[in-house]
Design a protein around this motif. Structure first.
Motif, PDB file in Angstrom:
ATOM      1  N   THR A 193       1.974  -3.512   3.130  1.00 36.70           N
ATOM      2  CA  THR A 193       1.358  -1.770   3.464  1.00 36.70           C
ATOM      3  C   THR A 193      -0.197  -2.670   4.345  1.00 36.70           C
ATOM      4  N   LEU A 194      -0.948  -3.129   3.403  1.00 34.89           N
ATOM      5  CA  LEU A 194      -2.210  -4.127   3.974  1.00 34.89           C
ATOM      6  C   LEU A 194      -1.992  -3.927   5.733  1.00 34.89           C
ATOM      7  N   PHE A 195      -0.846  -4.645   5.960  1.00 32.25           N
ATOM      8  CA  PHE A 195      -0.778  -4.726   7.116  1.00 32.25           C
ATOM      9  C   PHE A 195      -0.169  -3.727   7.763  1.00 32.25           C
ATOM     10  N   VAL A 196       0.119  -3.175   7.949  1.00 32.17           N
ATOM     11  CA  VAL A 196       0.480  -1.169   8.768  1.00 32.17           C
ATOM     12  C   VAL A 196      -0.353  -1.114   8.528  1.00 32.17           C
ATOM     13  N   ALA A 197      -1.186  -1.122   7.095  1.00 32.75           N
ATOM     14  CA  ALA A 197      -2.294  -0.169   7.666  1.00 32.75           C
ATOM     15  C   ALA A 197      -3.322  -0.501   8.552  1.00 32.75           C
ATOM     16  N   LEU A 198      -3.660  -1.409   8.473  1.00 31.64           N
ATOM     17  CA  LEU A 198      -4.256  -2.292   9.238  1.00 31.64           C
ATOM     18  C   LEU A 198      -4.225  -1.952  10.952  1.00 31.64           C
TER      19      LEU A 198
END
Lengths: 99, 630, 504, 498
Positions: free
Chosen positions: C150-155
């Motif tokens: 999720t972090l990577f996608v949000a980033l």
């Protein structure tokens, strides 16, 4: 074959990508090197998935691929605009902003 | 001790008069001098009344005390603004107000042509107030206020004609030299407080027996330093000659009769300290001895009549200081000499002023000559003062100076012979240079230009001179008859019973010796200056004479030892401030600026080098974490 | 029998609303006529953000929950950061609405006939609105994401639109495009590091959730090379976004080249989102491994403060100067990461909010100072602005003073609360370096004040345009917040205090 | 208390309400406001209870509750006299600098607003009993001064303002670190508070205490310029208007020495003892160094600045002698220095504005041309050299006596400063007032009525408290005693006991 070799391969790919970003001039090639790094990460994910014995890492690599695709869209758009206005895809030509 | 409420007027009257004259400005021009003179006279009247009533009392009741208000009260540091009039201070009060009044009167005429006469009188009143405070204060700190106050008044009066740069410089020199002395007094007060927890005379006197010898010596030394500054004693003597830049009445009042004797007062007042510290006493003797010879020598080479008199003053105060260094017996004689000196020296200064007044402010004695004929009153009064100073009986100086020489010889042992000899030698030189002054000024051939029209001064000027001349003649005898002054002062200086110590030389022997050397001095001077005096001072003189003319190199010495190193130090500090301290600050700024510029260079605009920086950063991070954790 | 995962849509609603607004914006681009797009897009953007904020307020009481199968955490810090981002992006949208800042047609080659024609035709770029909303949705997700994917996608969701937006400047398009290129290449580069680090963390812990990583760390006390590589590489991605040295090189170039409203938006909102995520990762996931990462974060914090502060001094361009200043501020913020305690967290939250307002305000002022060819960012030409336009100069000075941390501005209270947290945790060194660097930063802020007020204007000097009502409102809000939070910070400090909690 | 702080602030609002265009009205209004404030502070002083050593007129309101920060004010004797000094000086400098505001970059309205804002802060900083509040005002005060120097000064005013602000900020930020440190320790021991009385009860380990002390002290040492942190002062003084210089050196810099008493010693007594020798050495260097540089100065304002550095040396000497004489003397010195510097700067300002130069060598013979002005300068100079009969003498002497009882050698070295003081004052007097009238000075005009009215109260104060300092010392004594109690020291006993 020892599974850690996959990790070594991943690290080598990542390094090659990073070095490529630093040494190559063509924006497209630079971008490809970034993609190579992402794929190195994917390889690591999958390897770890294998080591840990679950699917999370493999799922993660799918997410990565999707995101990488999006990145290509945006990236190519930017690089093409750039090329159109400068007639050059060299990242070194884009160095007006400095100091 | 008696309480009184009158003492404050002695100070308040002249102080307010001074303030009013200064504040009103030109409005008071017409009557300012009269008010000032009346105020001064009224202080004399008050002093006289106090003296009369003091004589009527006996013993401890003679001293009068007035507590005005609490001045400073911080922790245990308690100083009241309070005044003390005892047998010692009344002598000074009478001298100050008396001579002061005479000089006020004299100045009315002397300064009549000056545009700023009102201001002059305001300063004179200020001086009287400060000087009276100096002798009336009942603690060292009160004394200190007056001490600096007279310094200020002296500064203002020396620099009265400060549009002339030389005069302004002289004023500044006087103040600064005085300030060095003041450091001594400040430190003395601090030592007193640290040792005794009080700075009042009585408190310190009470504490002295408990104090360590070292502390007392330090206290005494600091008091001596103070006295040396104010009384132009060695090594702080150099300002007095220059101080003659002030109007002549100022020289008479401040730099002959009163202010410069404050050092003698201080030491006499602190007799309990010096009596308890032989080391400090010896220092006093040395300073007094050196100065009396120094002043006398300088006096022999001065062509400026006022400077000659100033040198003489220095020398005479040397006598007084010497006397105070002789212990309980000496104090009374010091004071006696101080009072007689007040008369004759003030008289002579006024006489010199009178001559200058008639001679268009010419001060060079080589351009005088035969003035006695045109200015008879001046000549006679000056002559009487002269006889007094060289110590011809029965004039005032004979009594006071002989006593000092005698006491000096009686001090015993080598010390006695040394100081006595110095005093005696001083007497001879005094006789020489004073005779020189008389001969050059009043007798011989006329050497002045035709433009000068010497004439006798107006009555307002010669009346004070006459009064002072009478004092020069009679005061010594009066003070000495039946040991009047010695007995009068005895309660203050603890002199009782010590007078009959072993005698080294009989009084008569001393007198004869003194008269002998005086006669020699007079004779030499007359022979040398009787005739053929060049208008210009001859240049082909011995190196010794040149040195004496340069005031025994006192200014050269100060210049080399104090002024130039001081200037160099100042320049050094200025350079240090600009270059070093500010330089460091600028340097820090510069380093930051340079690093900033270099950082800009890293920001070269190339994506690849940015990426490289990131990679290096990552590697560095890994390296760091590796080193820290493994 | 498989059950559908529990998503808790209501908790995600603020993000979903923004995403919806963005999609709506794309539709508008496709459907509506050119002339009316700008107004509609503005309305949609503002409406979306307001609605989202309102919804956030509705749910803030339900904080301390996880949603979407524990992949996001709705906790105090998350809500606070989301709220701050929403308010600030609303202000940023007010600037963006002043479309004079954006290129008429992004695809046209700069200086070409085509571009001139577009300008003459009065075309206006409006894609920027949906892009902004997309970026905002990424920013909203980034700080509350609790697993690495999720972090990577949000980033990426927050970054990709920004890469484009950086290239949309109306004037000096070459510079703008170059900024976009640099931002994109370096951003992608850093994303790769982030992902590589994520992979190793997964390898180390066998889990991609922060909670799982934390559990693994507390279970194995021994140092593991996977953990170390994971921490370092993941940090690179985060530190890149917040602009910490040595991953800061893009900042000045991009800040300078991007259209000023976008720069403001990036400087404020991106930094807040990235900082929120950083705080979460370090507090929640790496909290137990502090002995491993504290030295490097300390080094980086000090480097960031010092390099940012010093490099800013020599800058001649106001936007570059603010870029370096934002780097220095990133250094200060890292002190909160080091603090690892509630007070540090509170300080960081307050700092982020006040810094956001001040930054947006300052960039807002920059949009106003122009000459015939557009914005003037050369500091030498700002000389004497105080004489020409005292009000604008005064407000700009206010922002600068707040940056410098002068009392009675919000910046001071922020610095104070941040350093208090750091000091409490025993990080005295970072506090001392922090205050010393503050003095250096103060120098270049004040030098600008000198230029504005104490130097006489030159003849070729610039003019201050009369801003539109929206820009005016935006700047006014920022200025008022800067003062109010400086004088009466309790309003926000207490909120920050109550919200300074993470859930795992 | 708060009212006294607020009046000038309301005045600022009033200033901007006034109709445009009328400069005179603005000036009259500002002076009126400052006089109202003066009256209020005098009323307060009259109601002050001298027998109490605790804080009086205490007010306390919550400000930033999450840090336990309060708007807390209250005054003891030291604060009272400093506040009074401030409220007295402000109308005087406003009156004295009637035309100063006209040559600035901005309108007189802004000038007067800045000064009134500054007055609010100056009163507030002395009254603050909350360390945070103190710090906030301490730093915020820099801004109006910065604009006053930069906007209305002369010469290299922008650089001077910058240098001033950077120095002060650097010190202030170090102090911020120390404030935070103190607060954190307080939070751990007694809960979140910034109350100075509560903080003085903390138990701090000595290494930390030393660091915190230094944080505060360096800030104050920059403010009160102590060698070698002084170089901003001459630059600022050369560039600022006389009124600004007066407020800067006379009042603002006192915050430094005031802070040393109120915070350095009270909060960190042990560290204060540890550092006392070093500080005394620095004070002595300041005294002599300032004096020497004053002698070497060519600019009259620079001269006054360096004399101040010398005087600040005396003040810190007195403070760290830690005797009742030293402390009371130092506090009194702060007030006296305020007034004597005010007199010097104002007169020097008038001289400079008439002559159009601040070089000492350009003056000369002013005594004859402009006697009143010359006298005013002379008296101010006498006050600077601490002539007995003027109030500065009392304070200087108290400082030296107080120092002597504990550190005789330091007092002896310090005492030599009075000779140098005589030199620098008299040299200047000689060069600027005495001697023949320098060409160009013949037709200078003497002080006018407004200027006379401005300078008269200053001189009256100097003279009055020279003879009768008791009203002030009585107020200061309990406060000094309190400080000494806190520092755990007592006056040395006389060595030769009776």
């Amino acid at each position: 074959m020892d599974i850690s070799n996959y990790l070594y391969l991943s690290a080598i790919l990542f390094t090659i990508g990073a070095v490529g970003v630093v040494v190559r001039r063509n924006a497209i090639v630079v971008f490809m090197c970034v993609e190579l790094m992402l794929n190195a990460a994917n390889l690591a994910f999958v390897t770890f998935s294998r080591i840990n014995g679950d699917l999370v890492g493999q799922v993660a690599s799918f997410f990565t691929m999707v995101v990488a695709a999006c990145e290509v869209v945006v990236g190519l758009a930017i690089i093409v605009t750039m090329y159109r206005s400068r007639r050059s895809a060299s990242v070194d030509d884009a160095s007006l902003l400095k100091r | 001790m008696t309480t009184s409420s009158n003492l404050v007027y002695l100070i308040a009257l002249p102080l307010f008069s001074s303030a009013i004259l200064l504040l009103l400005g030109r409005i008071a021009d017409k009557w300012g001098h009269i008010v000032a003179t009346l105020v001064s006279a009224s202080t004399f009247v008050i002093a006289a009344l106090e003296f009369v009533s003091m004589r009527q009392r006996t013993g401890d009741a003679r001293a009068v005390h007035q507590d005005l208000f609490t001045w400073i009260s911080v922790g245990t540091f308690n100083v009241h603004a309070s005044l003390l009039l005892d047998q010692l201070s009344i002598c000074f009060v009478l001298l100050i107000s008396g001579v002061g009044t005479l000089i006020h009167i004299y100045s009315i005429a002397y300064m009549s042509h000056d545009h700023d006469r009102r201001r002059f009188f305001a300063f004179l009143n200020l001086f009287v107030a400060a000087m009276l405070l100096l002798v009336l204060g009942d603690s060292y700190l009160n004394l200190y206020v007056g001490w600096e106050g007279v310094g200020l008044a002296s500064y203002l009066l020396i620099g009265f004609w400060n549009q002339k740069p030389a005069y302004a410089v002289a004023a500044k020199k006087a103040f600064v030299a005085n300030r060095i002395g003041d450091v001594g007094l400040s430190l003395a007060i601090m030592i007193a407080f640290a040792q005794f927890g009080t700075v009042s005379f009585t408190g310190v006197a009470a504490g002295v027996p408990h104090a360590s010898p070292a502390a007392l010596t330090a206290l005494g030394a600091m008091l001596l330093l103070a006295a040396a500054g104010k009384s132009a004693q060695f090594p702080l003597q150099s300002w007095l000659g220059d101080a003659m830049a002030g109007p002549t009445p100022v020289s008479a009042l401040i730099h002959a009769a009163t202010m410069v004797t404050a050092g003698v007062y201080l030491i006499t007042r602190s007799n309990f300290v010096f009596d308890a510290s032989p080391t400090a006493q010896t220092m006093v003797l040395i300073v007094g001895g050196i100065t009396l010879l120094f002043g006398a020598l300088v006096g022999t080479a001065k062509d400026d009549i006022k400077k000659a008199l100033a040198a003489s003053t220095m020398s005479q105060i040397g006598y007084m200081i010497l006397a105070t260094g002789l212990g309980p017996v000496g104090y009374a004689f010091a004071i006696m000499h101080l009072l007689t000196h007040g008369f004759f020296k003030a008289g002579m200064f006024l006489g010199a002023g009178s001559v200058m007044h008639g001679m268009n402010d010419e001060v060079n004695m080589r351009r005088y000559g035969a003035i006695g004929k045109v200015m008879p009153i001046t000549a006679v009064t000056f002559g009487l003062g002269y006889l007094a100073i060289i110590g011809v009986p029965p004039f005032a100086g004979f009594y006071s100076k002989d006593k000092i020489i005698e006491t000096a010889f009686n001090a015993g042992g080598t010390k006695g012979i040394l100081v006595g000899g110095a005093a005696l030698l001083g007497a001879a030189i005094t006789a020489f240079y004073m005779t020189r002054v008389i001969v050059l000024t009043f007798t011989g051939t006329k050497r002045w230009d035709d433009e000068a029209h010497p004439h006798e001064s107006p009555s307002l000027m010669w009346i004070p001179m006459v009064v002072l001349a009478i004092g020069s003649v009679a005061s010594g005898f009066l003070f000495n008859s039946g040991h009047a002054l010695v007995n009068w002062l005895a309660p203050v200086v603890n002199a009782s019973g010590e007078h009959d110590a072993k005698e080294f030389l009989a009084p008569l022997t001393v007198s004869l010796l003194a008269l002998g050397v005086v006669a020699i001095g007079v004779a030499i001077a007359i022979l040398k200056y009787r005739s053929n005096v060049a208008v210009e001072a001859p240049e082909d003189v011995s190196i010794l004479t040149k040195i004496v003319r340069r005031d025994l190199l006192q200014d050269d010495f100060n210049d080399r030892v104090l002024v130039r190193p001081g200037q160099a130090l100042t320049r050094f500090f200025v350079a240090m401030d600009n270059n070093f301290i500010d330089g460091i600050v600028r340097g820090v700024g510069g380093v930051i600026a340079v690093s900033s510029t270099n950082l800009r260079k890293i920001q070269n605009g190339y994506v690849r080098s940015y990426a490289l920086i990131m990679v290096i950063g990552v590697l560095a991070l890994i390296a760091t974490i590796w080193m820290v954790t493994l | 029998m498989l059950t559908a995962p529990q998503i808790s849509y209501s908790l995600l609603a603020p993000i979903l609303i923004v995403l919806g607004g963005a999609l709506l914006g794309v539709l508008v681009e496709a459907v509506m006529k050119k002339g009316s797009r700008a107004a509609i897009q503005t309305a949609i953007a503002i409406g979306t953000l307001v609605l989202s904020f309102a919804y956030l307020i509705r749910i803030h009481g339900q904080s301390s929950k996880t949603a979407a199968v524990d992949s996001v955490a709705i906790d105090g810090v998350g809500i606070f950061i989301q709220g701050t981002i929403l308010v600030l992006s609303l202000i940023a949208v007010l600037y963006i609405a002043d479309t004079d800042n954006f290129t008429a047609q992004a695809s046209a080659v700069p200086g070409s006939e085509e571009e001139r024609a577009a300008v003459v035709a009065g075309k206006q770029q409006t894609e920027v609105f949906p892009l902004t909303l997309f970026a905002v949705s990424g920013m909203l997700l980034f700080p509350i994401a609790t697993d690495l994917i999720t972090l990577f996608v949000a980033l990426e969701v927050l970054s990709l639109p920004l890469y484009l937006m950086a290239g949309l400047s109306r004037r000096r398009r070459l510079l703008s495009q170059e900024a976009a290129l640099k931002y994109f290449l370096l951003g992608a580069f850093s994303s790769a590091f982030f992902l590589f680090g994520a992979a190793f963390l997964y390898g180390y812990s066998g889990s991609i959730t922060l909670d799982g990583i934390a559990t693994a760390i507390s279970a194995n006390s021994a140092n593991d090379v996977f953990l170390l590589i994971g921490i370092v590489f993941l940090s690179v991605g985060l530190l890149f976004k917040i602009g910490a040295v040595p991953f800061h090189s893009w900042t000045p170039d991009v800040y300078q080249g991007a259209p000023t409203p976008i720069t403001g938006f990036m400087a404020a909102c991106t930094k807040i989102a990235a900082m929120g995520a950083t705080l979460r990762i370090f507090y929640v996931a790496f909290g137990q491994a502090e002995w491993q990462w504290k030295p490097i974060i300390l080094t980086i914090a000090i480097l960031t403060m010092v390099v940012g502060g010093i490099a800013a001094i020599a800058q001649r361009d106001v936007k570059r100067m603010l870029a370096f200043s934002s780097i220095a501020h990133a250094g200060f913020l890292l002190a909160a990461v080091l603090a690892l305690n509630t007070d540090g967290l509170k300080g960081a939250l307050f700092y982020l909010a006040t810094y956001g307002f001040t930054t947006l305000g300052a960039f807002g002022i920059i949009t106003l100072v122009r000459d015939s060819s557009g914005e003037v960012t050369d500091l030498n030409r700002w000389v004497g602005l105080g004489k020409k336009s005292p009000l604008v100069a005064s407000i700009f000075t206010l922002f600068l003073l707040s940056f410098a941390g002068i009392p009675l501005t919000s910046g001071f209270i922020a610095k104070f609360s941040l350093f208090t947290g750091a000091y409490e945790s025993g990080n005295t060194v970072v506090v001392v370096v922090g205050v010393l660097t503050s003095a250096i930063t103060a120098f270049f802020y004040l030098r600008v004040v000198v230029m504005l007020f104490f130097t006489d204007p030159k003849s070729d000097s610039v003019s201050v345009v009369i801003p539109s009502i929206m820009t005016r409102a935006a700047i006014a809000i920022c200025a008022i917040v800067t003062i109010v939070l400086g004088v009466a910070p309790s309003l926000l400090l207490n909120t920050a205090q109550t919200f300074a909690t993470f859930i795992r | 208390m708060t009212i006294i702080e607020l009046v000038p602030l309301l005045g600022v609002i009033g200033l901007f309400v006034l109709p445009k265009g009328s400069t005179t009205l603005v000036k009259q209004f500002a002076i009126g406001v400052s006089i109202v404030d003066l009256i209020l502070s005098i009323i307060m002083a009259l109601r002050f209870d001298r027998s109490v050593s605790a804080m009086q007129f205490v007010e306390s309101r919550n400000w930033i509750s999450s840090f336990g920060i309060k708007y807390a004010v209250g005054i003891d004797g030291i604060a009272l006299v400093l506040i009074l000094m401030t409220t007295v000086l402000v109308p005087i400098v406003l009156l004295a600098g009637w035309n100063e505001s006209e040559n600035g970059r901005w309108s007189p309205r802004v000038y007067y607003a800045l000064i009134l804002v500054l007055e609010t802060m100056m009163v507030g900083v002395f009254a603050a009993t909350d360390v945070f509040l103190f710090y906030v005002i301490f730093e915020a005060m820099l801004i109006p001064v910065y604009f006053l120097i930069g906007g209305y000064g002369r010469g290299e005013r922008a650089q001077a303002a910058m240098k001033f602000l950077l120095y002060s900020l650097l010190g202030g930020l170090l102090m911020l670190a120390a404030v935070i440190g103190t607060y954190v320790i307080a939070t751990n021991q007694i809960g979140a508070t910034f109350d100075v009385t509560a903080l003085s009860g903390l138990h701090i380990d000595s290494a930390t205490e030393n660091m915190l002390f230094l944080g505060f002290f360096i800030a104050f040492a920059i403010k009160a310029p102590l060698w070698p942190l002084h170089t901003w002062l001459p630059t600022a003084a050369k560039s600022a208007t006389p009124a600004t210089s007066v407020l800067l050196l006379g009042v603002l810099d006192k915050v430094g020495t005031y802070g040393m008493i109120r915070f350095c010693i009270t909060l960190f007594p042990h560290a204060a003892h540890t550092f006392t020798p070093a500080i005394i050495v620095l004070s002595l260097i300041s005294i002599l160094y300032g004096a020497f540089l004053a002698i070497g100065q060519k600019d009259i304002n620079g001269l006054i600045a360096f004399t101040s550095i010398s005087h600040f040396g005396f003040i810190t000497l007195g403070i760290f002698a830690m005797t009742s004489q030293g402390l009371t003397g130092a506090s009194l010195y702060m007030v006296n220095h305020g007034f004597s510097t005010a007199a010097l700067f104002l007169v020097a300002g008038w001289m400079a504005s008439r002559r159009g130069s601040t070089k000492i060598e350009d003056f000369g013979g002013l005594q004859r041309v402009t006697p009143v002005m010359a006298w005013a300068f002379f008296i101010a100079g006498m006050s600077a050299l601490a002539l007995p009969g003027l109030s500065s003498f009392v304070s200087e002497f108290l400082v030296l006596v107080g120092t002597f009882t504990r550190y005789p050698l330091a007092a002896i070295i310090g005492t030599t400063g009075i000779v140098l003081a005589a030199l620098y004052v008299l040299l200047t007097v000689q060069r600027s007032l005495h001697g023949p009238t320098t060409s160009g000075n013949e037709s200078l005009s003497d002080l006018n009525l407004r200027e006379k009215i401005a300078i008269a109260p200053v001189i009256a104060i100097l003279v009055f408290f020279g003879f009768f300092p008791k009203p002030i010392t009585d107020v200061l004594n309990p406060a000094s005693h309190q400080v000494m109690t806190r520092a755990g020291v007592e006056d040395p006993q006389p060595k030769a006991g009776k």
